[in-house]
Design a protein around this motif. Structure first.
Motif, PDB file in Angstrom:
ATOM      1  N   ASN A  84       0.793  -1.229   0.000  1.00  0.00           N
ATOM      2  CA  ASN A  84       0.000   0.000   0.000  1.00  0.00           C
ATOM      3  C   ASN A  84       0.828   1.283   0.000  1.00  0.00           C
ATOM      4  OD1 ASN A  84      -2.283  -1.630   0.077  1.00  0.00           O
ATOM      5  ND2 ASN A  84      -2.427  -1.560   2.309  1.00  0.00           N
ATOM      6  N   LYS A  85       2.110   1.167   0.275  1.00  0.00           N
ATOM      7  CA  LYS A  85       3.015   2.313   0.268  1.00  0.00           C
ATOM      8  C   LYS A  85       3.861   2.290  -1.007  1.00  0.00           C
ATOM      9  CE  LYS A  85       2.938   4.525   4.400  1.00  0.00           C
ATOM     10  NZ  LYS A  85       3.022   5.999   4.591  1.00  0.00           N
ATOM     11  N   PRO A  86       4.501   3.408  -1.362  1.00  0.00           N
ATOM     12  CA  PRO A  86       5.499   3.342  -2.436  1.00  0.00           C
ATOM     13  C   PRO A  86       6.555   2.305  -2.058  1.00  0.00           C
ATOM     14  CG  PRO A  86       4.981   5.624  -1.924  1.00  0.00           C
ATOM     15  CD  PRO A  86       4.309   4.791  -0.867  1.00  0.00           C
ATOM     16  N   TYR A  87       6.961   1.481  -3.005  1.00  0.00           N
ATOM     17  CA  TYR A  87       7.841   0.359  -2.675  1.00  0.00           C
ATOM     18  C   TYR A  87       8.646  -0.058  -3.894  1.00  0.00           C
ATOM     19  CZ  TYR A  87       4.834  -2.628  -5.454  1.00  0.00           C
ATOM     20  OH  TYR A  87       4.160  -3.182  -6.515  1.00  0.00           O
ATOM     21  N   LEU A  88       9.696  -0.802  -3.629  1.00  0.00           N
ATOM     22  CA  LEU A  88      10.387  -1.561  -4.666  1.00  0.00           C
ATOM     23  C   LEU A  88      10.880  -2.862  -4.048  1.00  0.00           C
ATOM     24  CD1 LEU A  88      13.671  -1.287  -4.074  1.00  0.00           C
ATOM     25  CD2 LEU A  88      13.398   0.886  -5.243  1.00  0.00           C
ATOM     26  N   ILE A  89      11.182  -3.816  -4.909  1.00  0.00           N
ATOM     27  CA  ILE A  89      11.592  -5.152  -4.482  1.00  0.00           C
ATOM     28  C   ILE A  89      12.938  -5.481  -5.126  1.00  0.00           C
ATOM     29  CG2 ILE A  89      11.038  -7.616  -4.567  1.00  0.00           C
ATOM     30  CD1 ILE A  89       8.032  -6.688  -4.876  1.00  0.00           C
ATOM     31  N   THR A  90      13.937  -5.791  -4.319  1.00  0.00           N
ATOM     32  CA  THR A  90      15.199  -6.274  -4.868  1.00  0.00           C
ATOM     33  C   THR A  90      15.139  -7.790  -4.955  1.00  0.00           C
ATOM     34  OG1 THR A  90      16.514  -4.424  -4.037  1.00  0.00           O
ATOM     35  CG2 THR A  90      17.692  -6.441  -4.552  1.00  0.00           C
ATOM     36  N   LYS A 103       6.118  -5.453 -10.960  1.00  0.00           N
ATOM     37  CA  LYS A 103       6.585  -4.385 -11.851  1.00  0.00           C
ATOM     38  C   LYS A 103       7.630  -3.490 -11.197  1.00  0.00           C
ATOM     39  CE  LYS A 103       2.389  -4.018 -14.687  1.00  0.00           C
ATOM     40  NZ  LYS A 103       1.257  -3.130 -15.082  1.00  0.00           N
ATOM     41  N   ASN A 104       7.679  -3.472  -9.873  1.00  0.00           N
ATOM     42  CA  ASN A 104       8.662  -2.639  -9.174  1.00  0.00           C
ATOM     43  C   ASN A 104       9.856  -3.453  -8.686  1.00  0.00           C
ATOM     44  OD1 ASN A 104       7.294  -0.307  -9.614  1.00  0.00           O
ATOM     45  ND2 ASN A 104       6.615   0.006  -7.517  1.00  0.00           N
ATOM     46  N   THR A 105      10.224  -4.449  -9.486  1.00  0.00           N
ATOM     47  CA  THR A 105      11.361  -5.301  -9.138  1.00  0.00           C
ATOM     48  C   THR A 105      12.661  -4.724  -9.682  1.00  0.00           C
ATOM     49  OG1 THR A 105      10.021  -7.311  -9.012  1.00  0.00           O
ATOM     50  CG2 THR A 105      12.375  -7.595  -9.460  1.00  0.00           C
ATOM     51  N   VAL A 106      13.703  -4.797  -8.834  1.00  0.00           N
ATOM     52  CA  VAL A 106      15.057  -4.403  -9.221  1.00  0.00           C
ATOM     53  C   VAL A 106      15.918  -5.655  -9.177  1.00  0.00           C
ATOM     54  CG1 VAL A 106      17.022  -2.893  -8.719  1.00  0.00           C
ATOM     55  CG2 VAL A 106      14.696  -2.173  -8.099  1.00  0.00           C
ATOM     56  N   PHE A 107      16.638  -5.924 -10.252  1.00  0.00           N
ATOM     57  CA  PHE A 107      17.545  -7.063 -10.289  1.00  0.00           C
ATOM     58  C   PHE A 107      18.936  -6.617  -9.852  1.00  0.00           C
ATOM     59  CE2 PHE A 107      14.051  -8.019 -13.167  1.00  0.00           C
ATOM     60  CZ  PHE A 107      13.698  -9.301 -12.749  1.00  0.00           C
ATOM     61  N   ILE A 108      19.831  -7.573  -9.576  1.00  0.00           N
ATOM     62  CA  ILE A 108      21.121  -7.215  -8.997  1.00  0.00           C
ATOM     63  C   ILE A 108      22.294  -7.386  -9.965  1.00  0.00           C
ATOM     64  CG2 ILE A 108      20.412  -7.514  -6.600  1.00  0.00           C
ATOM     65  CD1 ILE A 108      21.616 -10.307  -6.615  1.00  0.00           C
ATOM     66  N   GLN A 112      21.094 -10.945 -14.812  1.00  0.00           N
ATOM     67  CA  GLN A 112      19.870 -11.396 -14.150  1.00  0.00           C
ATOM     68  C   GLN A 112      18.664 -10.657 -14.714  1.00  0.00           C
ATOM     69  OE1 GLN A 112      19.036 -10.086 -10.194  1.00  0.00           O
ATOM     70  NE2 GLN A 112      18.119 -12.024  -9.559  1.00  0.00           N
ATOM     71  N   ALA A 113      18.795  -9.352 -14.908  1.00  0.00           N
ATOM     72  CA  ALA A 113      17.691  -8.571 -15.480  1.00  0.00           C
ATOM     73  C   ALA A 113      17.334  -9.074 -16.878  1.00  0.00           C
ATOM     74  CB  ALA A 113      18.063  -7.097 -15.522  1.00  0.00           C
ATOM     75  N   ASN A 117      13.830 -10.416 -19.078  1.00  0.00           N
ATOM     76  CA  ASN A 117      13.394  -9.395 -20.039  1.00  0.00           C
ATOM     77  C   ASN A 117      13.247  -8.019 -19.394  1.00  0.00           C
ATOM     78  OD1 ASN A 117      13.083 -11.159 -22.412  1.00  0.00           O
ATOM     79  ND2 ASN A 117      11.449 -12.107 -21.221  1.00  0.00           N
ATOM     80  N   SER A 118      14.233  -7.658 -18.607  1.00  0.00           N
ATOM     81  CA  SER A 118      14.240  -6.383 -17.895  1.00  0.00           C
ATOM     82  C   SER A 118      15.557  -5.648 -18.151  1.00  0.00           C
ATOM     83  CB  SER A 118      14.061  -6.616 -16.393  1.00  0.00           C
ATOM     84  OG  SER A 118      14.320  -5.437 -15.653  1.00  0.00           O
ATOM     85  N   GLU A 119      15.543  -4.351 -17.906  1.00  0.00           N
ATOM     86  CA  GLU A 119      16.767  -3.540 -17.981  1.00  0.00           C
ATOM     87  C   GLU A 119      17.034  -2.835 -16.656  1.00  0.00           C
ATOM     88  OE1 GLU A 119      16.208  -0.851 -21.204  1.00  0.00           O
ATOM     89  OE2 GLU A 119      16.404  -2.393 -22.764  1.00  0.00           O
ATOM     90  N   VAL A 120      16.266  -3.180 -15.633  1.00  0.00           N
ATOM     91  CA  VAL A 120      16.375  -2.492 -14.343  1.00  0.00           C
ATOM     92  C   VAL A 120      17.231  -3.330 -13.386  1.00  0.00           C
ATOM     93  CG1 VAL A 120      15.119  -1.499 -12.391  1.00  0.00           C
ATOM     94  CG2 VAL A 120      14.102  -1.458 -14.691  1.00  0.00           C
ATOM     95  N   TYR A 121      18.422  -2.851 -13.095  1.00  0.00           N
ATOM     96  CA  TYR A 121      19.294  -3.572 -12.172  1.00  0.00           C
ATOM     97  C   TYR A 121      20.219  -2.599 -11.456  1.00  0.00           C
ATOM     98  CZ  TYR A 121      23.219  -3.023 -15.416  1.00  0.00           C
ATOM     99  OH  TYR A 121      24.202  -2.497 -16.217  1.00  0.00           O
ATOM    100  N   ILE A 122      20.656  -2.991 -10.267  1.00  0.00           N
ATOM    101  CA  ILE A 122      21.666  -2.266  -9.492  1.00  0.00           C
ATOM    102  C   ILE A 122      22.615  -3.296  -8.917  1.00  0.00           C
ATOM    103  CG2 ILE A 122      22.105  -0.856  -7.440  1.00  0.00           C
ATOM    104  CD1 ILE A 122      19.380   0.457  -7.878  1.00  0.00           C
ATOM    105  N   HIS A 123      23.890  -3.156  -9.214  1.00  0.00           N
ATOM    106  CA  HIS A 123      24.876  -4.072  -8.647  1.00  0.00           C
ATOM    107  C   HIS A 123      24.923  -3.941  -7.136  1.00  0.00           C
ATOM    108  CE1 HIS A 123      27.356  -4.452 -12.592  1.00  0.00           C
ATOM    109  NE2 HIS A 123      26.518  -5.454 -12.461  1.00  0.00           N
ATOM    110  N   ASN A 124      25.087  -5.063  -6.459  1.00  0.00           N
ATOM    111  CA  ASN A 124      25.315  -5.037  -5.021  1.00  0.00           C
ATOM    112  C   ASN A 124      26.621  -4.318  -4.698  1.00  0.00           C
ATOM    113  OD1 ASN A 124      23.035  -6.443  -4.159  1.00  0.00           O
ATOM    114  ND2 ASN A 124      24.022  -8.438  -4.357  1.00  0.00           N
ATOM    115  N   GLY A 125      26.640  -3.698  -3.535  1.00  0.00           N
ATOM    116  CA  GLY A 125      27.861  -3.094  -3.024  1.00  0.00           C
ATOM    117  C   GLY A 125      27.992  -3.409  -1.549  1.00  0.00           C
TER     118      GLY A 125
END
Length: 328
Positions: A84-90, A103-108, A112-113, A117-125
């Motif tokens: 119910n809140k603004p969110y994203l999922i890693t 739809k609010n998934t972020v890959f690592i 993986q993205a 069939n996605s282009e949304v990713y952030i490398h772990n740090g």
């Protein structure tokens, strides 16, 4: 901004080794340093002075555990429910072909993205300040494997085969020599004195082990979503040798290691590679640090707070892109 970081793995920080726990510890720390408020919602509690903590009850609806004052919710597993809140999922793991992906998934990783069939990713740090500074001048005279050795796709005996071909010594962190699986999968290796099982290693022992290792040998037979063992090894000054599966090709540049799906090529490289511990160390610190990761997440937080979705369509499993490259 007040960020709620949700995870169901265990306490923060992890008492021994924990992948996701290490990542979100560094994320929370950097968010705090950048002036944001952080609250963890986890089942095992939090020990630190830079965030608050609520206890996650996995038997209850997640929405009723999210305080009203939270601006954005950062979930680190697939909750399989609307939020119910603004969110994203890693997405720290690999969903199956039949799994629903939000739809609010972020890959690592980019790999993986792409496999969904996605282009949304952030490398772990990682928050490298928490790690002991390795001695990069020590003599390095063996190789190492780091991971859950009992997990077949991690391919510990593939690593042993490569190192034996190179006439080297392999130290294995994350597995026991005397277990049933080893008798069936790698009996000849468990009797080899050059293949040494160290069991589970804590942070201090892990750095001490790696700072005398030439390289991590990680011939994985699955699509590694990211691979914290890779960047930890680089931080300790080790090169990395592995297969072309998963994230490895995008994490390993030619100056810090080699990618190949051939046993002989990898074995030869162990003895011919131009090792540069200082470069590997700086490469890890520069490319895979918690601050860089956090700044990337902040941009996505702002996007979802504004009401936008990270994907127009739900990411979907690609059978073709998820094929595994085998070692020959």
């Amino acid at each position: 901004m007040h960020i709620l970081i949700v995870d169901r793995s265990g306490p923060i920080p992890a008492p021994k080794y924990g992948g996701t726990e290490r990542v979100i510890w560094g994320l929370g720390k950097c968010l705090n340093l950048l002036g944001h408020k952080v609250t963890y919602l986890v089942p095992g509690g939090f020990k630190g002075d830079f965030a608050e903590c609520l206890y996650l009850d996995q038997s209850k609806d997640l929405n009723i555990q999210i305080p009203n004052y939270i601006d954005v919710v950062h979930i680190n597993y697939n909750p399989l429910q609307s939020i119910n809140k603004p969110y994203l999922i890693t997405m720290h793991g690999n969903p199956g072909a039949m799994d629903s992906i939000d739809k609010n998934t972020v890959f690592i990783s980019k790999n993986q993205a792409e496999r969904y069939n996605s282009e949304v990713y952030i490398h772990n740090g990682l928050y490298w300040e928490d790690y002991n500074t390795p001695n990069l001048n020590k003599k390095r005279d063996y190789f190492h494997f780091l991971g859950k050795a009992s997990w077949r796709v991690k391919n510990v005996f593939g690593a042993a085969k490569i190192v034996r071909k190179a006439n080297g010594v392999l130290k294995i962190g994350g597995g026991s020599r005397w277990c049933k699986r080893n008798f069936f999968r790698g009996f000849k290796y468990i009797l080899d004195p050059k293949i040494q099982f160290l069991g589970m290693v804590n942070d201090e022992d892990k750095i001490k082990m790696m700072e005398k290792s030439k390289a991590l040998v990680t011939p994985v037979l699955w699509h590694e979503p990211f691979g914290l063992a890779i960047i930890e090894s680089l931080y300790a000054g080790c090169a990395v040798f592995g297969t072309s599966n998963g994230s490895l090709p995008e994490l390993i540049s030619p100056r810090v290691g080699l990618i190949s799906n051939e046993y002989d090529t990898l074995a030869k490289a162990l003895n011919t590679f131009e090792y540069d511990p200082q470069y590997c160390h700086e490469y890890a610190k520069r490319n895979f640090n918690a601050e860089k990761m956090t700044l990337a997440y902040l941009k996505l937080y702002e996007k979802v707070i504004s009401g936008k979705k990270l994907h127009q369509q739900n990411p979907e499993f690609s059978k073709e892109k998820n094929k595994i490259n085998q070692l020959t």
